[in-house]
Design an enzyme around this catalytic site. Structure first.
Site, PDB file in Angstrom:
ATOM      1  N   VAL A  59       0.969  36.468 -16.322  1.00  0.00           N
ATOM      2  CA  VAL A  59       0.382  37.571 -17.091  1.00  0.00           C
ATOM      3  C   VAL A  59      -0.888  38.087 -16.399  1.00  0.00           C
ATOM      4  O   VAL A  59      -1.075  39.290 -16.241  1.00  0.00           O
ATOM      5  CB  VAL A  59       0.100  37.113 -18.543  1.00  0.00           C
ATOM      6  CG1 VAL A  59      -0.876  38.044 -19.222  1.00  0.00           C
ATOM      7  CG2 VAL A  59       1.414  37.072 -19.319  1.00  0.00           C
ATOM      8  N   GLU A 119     -30.637  50.527 -39.301  1.00  0.00           N
ATOM      9  CA  GLU A 119     -31.852  51.259 -39.706  1.00  0.00           C
ATOM     10  C   GLU A 119     -32.032  51.209 -41.230  1.00  0.00           C
ATOM     11  O   GLU A 119     -33.156  51.124 -41.725  1.00  0.00           O
ATOM     12  CB  GLU A 119     -31.764  52.742 -39.303  1.00  0.00           C
ATOM     13  CG  GLU A 119     -31.452  53.017 -37.847  1.00  0.00           C
ATOM     14  CD  GLU A 119     -29.955  53.091 -37.565  1.00  0.00           C
ATOM     15  OE1 GLU A 119     -29.210  52.212 -38.056  1.00  0.00           O
ATOM     16  OE2 GLU A 119     -29.525  54.006 -36.854  1.00  0.00           O
ATOM     17  N   ARG A 175     -13.580  34.280 -28.057  1.00  0.00           N
ATOM     18  CA  ARG A 175     -12.461  34.657 -28.934  1.00  0.00           C
ATOM     19  C   ARG A 175     -12.995  35.343 -30.190  1.00  0.00           C
ATOM     20  O   ARG A 175     -12.466  36.359 -30.634  1.00  0.00           O
ATOM     21  CB  ARG A 175     -11.655  33.416 -29.339  1.00  0.00           C
ATOM     22  CG  ARG A 175     -10.787  32.870 -28.247  1.00  0.00           C
ATOM     23  CD  ARG A 175     -10.013  31.654 -28.715  1.00  0.00           C
ATOM     24  NE  ARG A 175      -9.111  31.171 -27.691  1.00  0.00           N
ATOM     25  CZ  ARG A 175      -8.328  30.115 -27.826  1.00  0.00           C
ATOM     26  NH1 ARG A 175      -8.349  29.406 -28.962  1.00  0.00           N
ATOM     27  NH2 ARG A 175      -7.532  29.738 -26.841  1.00  0.00           N
ATOM     28  N   CYS A 235     -27.175  57.457 -36.259  1.00  0.00           N
ATOM     29  CA  CYS A 235     -26.006  58.326 -36.402  1.00  0.00           C
ATOM     30  C   CYS A 235     -26.376  59.626 -37.117  1.00  0.00           C
ATOM     31  O   CYS A 235     -27.384  59.727 -37.807  1.00  0.00           O
ATOM     32  CB  CYS A 235     -24.893  57.600 -37.133  1.00  0.00           C
ATOM     33  SG  CYS A 235     -25.285  57.145 -38.814  1.00  0.00           S
TER      34      CYS A 235
HETATM   35  P1  NDP Z   1       2.730  33.141 -18.691  1.00  0.00           P
HETATM   36  O1  NDP Z   1       2.184  32.394 -19.817  1.00  0.00           O
HETATM   37  O2  NDP Z   1       1.874  34.060 -17.938  1.00  0.00           O
HETATM   38  O3  NDP Z   1       4.016  33.901 -19.218  1.00  0.00           O
HETATM   39  C1  NDP Z   1       4.749  34.681 -18.318  1.00  0.00           C
HETATM   40  C2  NDP Z   1       5.941  35.249 -19.017  1.00  0.00           C
HETATM   41  O4  NDP Z   1       5.542  36.265 -19.929  1.00  0.00           O
HETATM   42  C3  NDP Z   1       6.868  35.914 -18.062  1.00  0.00           C
HETATM   43  O5  NDP Z   1       7.704  34.996 -17.433  1.00  0.00           O
HETATM   44  C4  NDP Z   1       7.599  36.863 -18.953  1.00  0.00           C
HETATM   45  O6  NDP Z   1       8.665  36.200 -19.581  1.00  0.00           O
HETATM   46  C5  NDP Z   1       6.559  37.226 -20.030  1.00  0.00           C
HETATM   47  N1  NDP Z   1       6.109  38.561 -19.761  1.00  0.00           N
HETATM   48  C6  NDP Z   1       6.503  39.658 -20.419  1.00  0.00           C
HETATM   49  N2  NDP Z   1       5.970  40.745 -19.914  1.00  0.00           N
HETATM   50  C7  NDP Z   1       5.188  40.363 -18.908  1.00  0.00           C
HETATM   51  C8  NDP Z   1       4.393  41.065 -17.994  1.00  0.00           C
HETATM   52  N3  NDP Z   1       4.255  42.393 -18.023  1.00  0.00           N
HETATM   53  N4  NDP Z   1       3.751  40.368 -17.068  1.00  0.00           N
HETATM   54  C9  NDP Z   1       3.839  39.039 -17.001  1.00  0.00           C
HETATM   55  N5  NDP Z   1       4.583  38.312 -17.857  1.00  0.00           N
HETATM   56  C10 NDP Z   1       5.268  38.978 -18.792  1.00  0.00           C
HETATM   57  O7  NDP Z   1       3.458  32.140 -17.686  1.00  0.00           O
HETATM   58  P2  NDP Z   1       2.963  31.247 -16.486  1.00  0.00           P
HETATM   59  O8  NDP Z   1       4.125  30.389 -16.166  1.00  0.00           O
HETATM   60  O9  NDP Z   1       2.309  32.025 -15.433  1.00  0.00           O
HETATM   61  O10 NDP Z   1       1.810  30.381 -17.123  1.00  0.00           O
HETATM   62  C11 NDP Z   1       2.069  29.300 -17.944  1.00  0.00           C
HETATM   63  C12 NDP Z   1       1.268  28.116 -17.465  1.00  0.00           C
HETATM   64  O11 NDP Z   1      -0.091  28.457 -17.310  1.00  0.00           O
HETATM   65  C13 NDP Z   1       1.322  26.997 -18.425  1.00  0.00           C
HETATM   66  O12 NDP Z   1       1.524  25.803 -17.709  1.00  0.00           O
HETATM   67  C14 NDP Z   1      -0.028  27.000 -19.047  1.00  0.00           C
HETATM   68  O13 NDP Z   1      -0.376  25.706 -19.429  1.00  0.00           O
HETATM   69  C15 NDP Z   1      -0.905  27.505 -17.977  1.00  0.00           C
HETATM   70  N6  NDP Z   1      -2.092  28.172 -18.495  1.00  0.00           N
HETATM   71  C16 NDP Z   1      -3.295  27.893 -17.976  1.00  0.00           C
HETATM   72  C17 NDP Z   1      -4.427  28.546 -18.420  1.00  0.00           C
HETATM   73  C18 NDP Z   1      -5.731  28.269 -17.778  1.00  0.00           C
HETATM   74  O14 NDP Z   1      -6.685  29.050 -18.017  1.00  0.00           O
HETATM   75  N7  NDP Z   1      -5.891  27.234 -17.002  1.00  0.00           N
HETATM   76  C19 NDP Z   1      -4.387  29.535 -19.477  1.00  0.00           C
HETATM   77  C20 NDP Z   1      -3.065  29.780 -19.942  1.00  0.00           C
HETATM   78  C21 NDP Z   1      -1.977  29.126 -19.462  1.00  0.00           C
HETATM   79  P3  NDP Z   1       9.898  37.065 -20.113  1.00  0.00           P
HETATM   80  O15 NDP Z   1      10.409  37.817 -18.928  1.00  0.00           O
HETATM   81  O16 NDP Z   1      10.826  36.129 -20.693  1.00  0.00           O
HETATM   82  O17 NDP Z   1       9.290  37.988 -21.104  1.00  0.00           O
HETATM   83 ZN    ZN Z   2     -26.173  55.090 -39.031  1.00  0.00          ZN
END
Ligand code: NDP
Ligand code: ZN
Length: 360
Positions: A296, A52, A184, A75
């Protein structure tokens, strides 16, 4: 141009600043008098003037007796800048269209009240849905103190995120990857599991043609297995936070902290996603972009800790029982336990499909 057109313009001004205003919302304003635009503006950055203010300054003397179209309630509190509702009153604006009220407890209707009391005609709710959508992460964060979580992934048409050997670059095309960089730019934090760091060595930065803002990089790594030569450790292009379990080797922690990498220990030996989100919220992360891998994603799914899913589906087939799928972890046993989603939007991005969904 009619009233709705002017509000649309204000919304577009706000939309153009997505990613640059955190922890503030995006806001746009258009000032009109006798069917002419006499001023417009957007809030460009936290600490700088609100939308504004820009619009009123641009209009100068003409601002008296004008109509203001603003995407968020002006605000009423003294933050880093003086209250805009007071400025609107002092300027002599005759009528104000507000797309949506501000859920910030410090404002929440008081800006509108002030203007009404001063005799200004105020109309609330024009294009409200669009205005809410635009600031959904901000609204969620201000009401919960937690980051708004988006789970992003890319898969082949058969739902695979990598091959059985772990190769995942690239599943989607250039346009989709560019779209991810735009997302991002709009987030405070980007989160991956340590396996993704080990296998892909991503930089997790924003690489748009026009630059862009890098989110803070967050790695889930219970035992501190992140390689010291990983890009997220060595490139210093954005801060990196490593989240570990409660017990990790202190010497190894120091190897990271000495070079400016923050190591954040969890209270428990396992990283509980909901606890982590509380920590991240306290540290000022208002929006979190979760990029995988499937382990994850599986954890966020298990804890139902997400507000939005963005999935890119590539026209490719990978196959194979051992190739990872979008969501790992244990999954569920009964169909009745499935997480139900509302599909919000489906678009073609280049030759890939982008699906945006929200939990019901
Ligand atoms: P992640 O990258 O998801 O990592 C998993 C690891 O993170 C776990 O083994 C654990 O290791 C750690 N971790 C710690 N806390 C947690 C939690 N609360 N929950 C889950 N994990 C936790 O592993 P992935 O093997 O599933 O994935 C990797 C693969 O995925 C790669 O090949 C990558 O290229 C691919 N990928 C693909 C994407 C896509 O969009 N197509 C994007 C990203 C990756 P620790 O116990 O040692 O802490
Ligand atoms: Zn304002």
């Amino acid at each position: 141009m009619n009233d709705t057109d002017y509000m649309k313009l204000a919304l577009n001004l706000a939309k153009g600043t997505l990613g640059q205003t955190s922890p503030n919302p995006v806001v746009g304003a258009v000032l009109v008098k006798e069917n002419q635009i006499i001023g417009m503006g957007a809030h460009l950055k936290a600490g700088e003037p609100h939308a504004e203010v820009h619009a009123i300054r641009m209009a100068g003397d003409k601002a008296k007796e004008s109509t203001l179209y603003v995407t968020l309630e002006p605000c009423s509190h003294h933050g880093r800048t003086p209250p805009c509702s007071d400025l609107v009153i002092r300027t002599g604006v005759r009528k104000v269209f507000v797309a949506t009220t501000d859920p910030n407890p410090q404002v929440a209707g008081t800006g509108i009240e002030r203007m009404k009391k001063a005799g200004i005609e105020v109309e609330v709710g024009m294009l409200q849905q669009q205005a809410l959508e635009l600031n959904k992460a901000f609204f969620y964060n201000i009401q919960t103190d937690l980051p708004y979580v988006t789970l992003k992934s890319a898969a082949s048409l058969d739902g695979k995120t990598a091959t059985a050997t772990g190769e995942s670059m690239w599943i989607t095309g250039e346009e989709a990857r560019n779209d991810v960089h735009q997302l991002r730019h709009q987030h405070d934090g980007i989160l991956v599991g340590v396996n993704t760091v080990i296998q892909d060595n991503p930089s997790l930065t924003t690489r748009l043609e026009t630059g862009g803002k890098n989110p803070i990089r967050i790695v889930l790594d219970t035992h501190l297995r992140t390689p010291q030569n990983a890009k997220v450790i060595t490139d210093f292009l954005a801060p990196t936070w490593i989240i570990t379990g409660a017990e990790v080797d202190q010497k190894r922690v120091e190897q990271f902290t000495e070079i400016g990498i923050e190591v954040i220990k969890s209270e428990k030996q396992q990283i509980i996603i909901k606890d982590l989100l509380v920590t991240l919220g306290k540290r000022g992360i208002t929006s979190l972009f979760v990029e995988g891998g499937s382990e994850v994603q599986g954890s966020f799914l298990k804890e139902r800790a997400f507000q939005q899913i963005i999935t890119y589906i590539a026209p490719k087939l990978i196959g194979g029982k051992l190739a990872p799928t979008l969501f790992g972890g244990q999954g569920i046993e009964k169909m009745a336990e499935a997480v139900l989603l509302n599909i919000k939007q489906v678009d073609m991005i280049g030759s890939d499909i982008r699906i945006i969904a929200e939990p019901k």
